[in-house]
Design a protein around this motif. Sequence first.
Motif, PDB file in Angstrom:
ATOM      1  N   GLN A  49      30.347 -13.054 -35.904  1.00  0.00           N
ATOM      2  CA  GLN A  49      31.293 -14.115 -35.550  1.00  0.00           C
ATOM      3  C   GLN A  49      32.544 -13.506 -34.940  1.00  0.00           C
ATOM      4  O   GLN A  49      32.890 -12.363 -35.211  1.00  0.00           O
ATOM      5  N   PHE A  50      33.209 -14.293 -34.085  1.00  0.00           N
ATOM      6  CA  PHE A  50      34.444 -13.872 -33.448  1.00  0.00           C
ATOM      7  C   PHE A  50      35.151 -15.103 -32.899  1.00  0.00           C
ATOM      8  O   PHE A  50      34.544 -16.146 -32.697  1.00  0.00           O
ATOM      9  N   PRO A  58      35.518 -14.323 -22.699  1.00  0.00           N
ATOM     10  CA  PRO A  58      34.301 -14.303 -23.516  1.00  0.00           C
ATOM     11  C   PRO A  58      33.049 -14.700 -22.746  1.00  0.00           C
ATOM     12  O   PRO A  58      33.081 -15.585 -21.892  1.00  0.00           O
ATOM     13  N   THR A  59      31.974 -14.016 -23.067  1.00  0.00           N
ATOM     14  CA  THR A  59      30.664 -14.361 -22.524  1.00  0.00           C
ATOM     15  C   THR A  59      30.144 -15.624 -23.196  1.00  0.00           C
ATOM     16  O   THR A  59      29.422 -16.400 -22.601  1.00  0.00           O
ATOM     17  N   LEU A  60      30.539 -15.803 -24.437  1.00  0.00           N
ATOM     18  CA  LEU A  60      30.073 -16.930 -25.242  1.00  0.00           C
ATOM     19  C   LEU A  60      31.287 -17.583 -25.890  1.00  0.00           C
ATOM     20  O   LEU A  60      32.169 -16.892 -26.396  1.00  0.00           O
ATOM     21  N   GLU A  65      38.009 -20.731 -29.984  1.00  0.00           N
ATOM     22  CA  GLU A  65      36.817 -21.281 -30.629  1.00  0.00           C
ATOM     23  C   GLU A  65      36.138 -20.211 -31.489  1.00  0.00           C
ATOM     24  O   GLU A  65      35.904 -19.090 -31.027  1.00  0.00           O
ATOM     25  N   LEU A  66      35.848 -20.542 -32.757  1.00  0.00           N
ATOM     26  CA  LEU A  66      35.099 -19.637 -33.610  1.00  0.00           C
ATOM     27  C   LEU A  66      33.639 -19.686 -33.186  1.00  0.00           C
ATOM     28  O   LEU A  66      33.028 -20.759 -33.143  1.00  0.00           O
ATOM     29  N   VAL A  67      33.096 -18.531 -32.842  1.00  0.00           N
ATOM     30  CA  VAL A  67      31.717 -18.438 -32.355  1.00  0.00           C
ATOM     31  C   VAL A  67      30.884 -17.672 -33.374  1.00  0.00           C
ATOM     32  O   VAL A  67      31.323 -16.652 -33.892  1.00  0.00           O
ATOM     33  N   ARG A  68      29.720 -18.182 -33.656  1.00  0.00           N
ATOM     34  CA  ARG A  68      28.737 -17.473 -34.466  1.00  0.00           C
ATOM     35  C   ARG A  68      27.482 -17.334 -33.614  1.00  0.00           C
ATOM     36  O   ARG A  68      27.027 -18.309 -33.024  1.00  0.00           O
TER      37      ARG A  68
END
Length: 114
Positions: A49-50, A58-60, A65-68
Motif C-alpha cells: 500500500q502507498f 503514480p502509475t496507479l 489516494e490510498l492504493v492497495r
Amino acid sequence: MRLLPVYRVSVYVPVDHVQRVVDGVCAVDDLRIGDYAHSAWISAPSTEQFRPLEGAHPTLGGIGELVRAPSVRVEFCIPRDAARLQRLVEAGIRPHHPWEVPAVFVDESSMPAP
C-alpha cells in the motif's frame, strides 16, 4: 562449512511485472551461485500500500489516494560487490519496474559456499 558474504536484494513488484523485472535483472547479471544461474526466489502474492503525495507521478492511483495493490517479493543474492549491486539496481530493476520509487531492500548476509 564455509560461508560466502553476499548482498541479499529484495524488491517488491506488482504481480503483472514480475517476469519483466526478473528478466531485466538477469540481462544485467547471471545471478550465478555455484553451478546455477538466474537464481532467484519469488514469493506468493501479498499486498502493498502507498499514498502518492503532491509531486508524485503514480502509475496507479491518484494524489492523496490510498492504493492497495497485489505484489510479489523477488529476492536474489550476489557476492558483496558495491559496483555490481549498483548496476543491478540501476540497470536491472529500476527501468523494468513500473513504480516511480521501487521498494528495494539490501541486506548483508552469508550463504554456504557451493
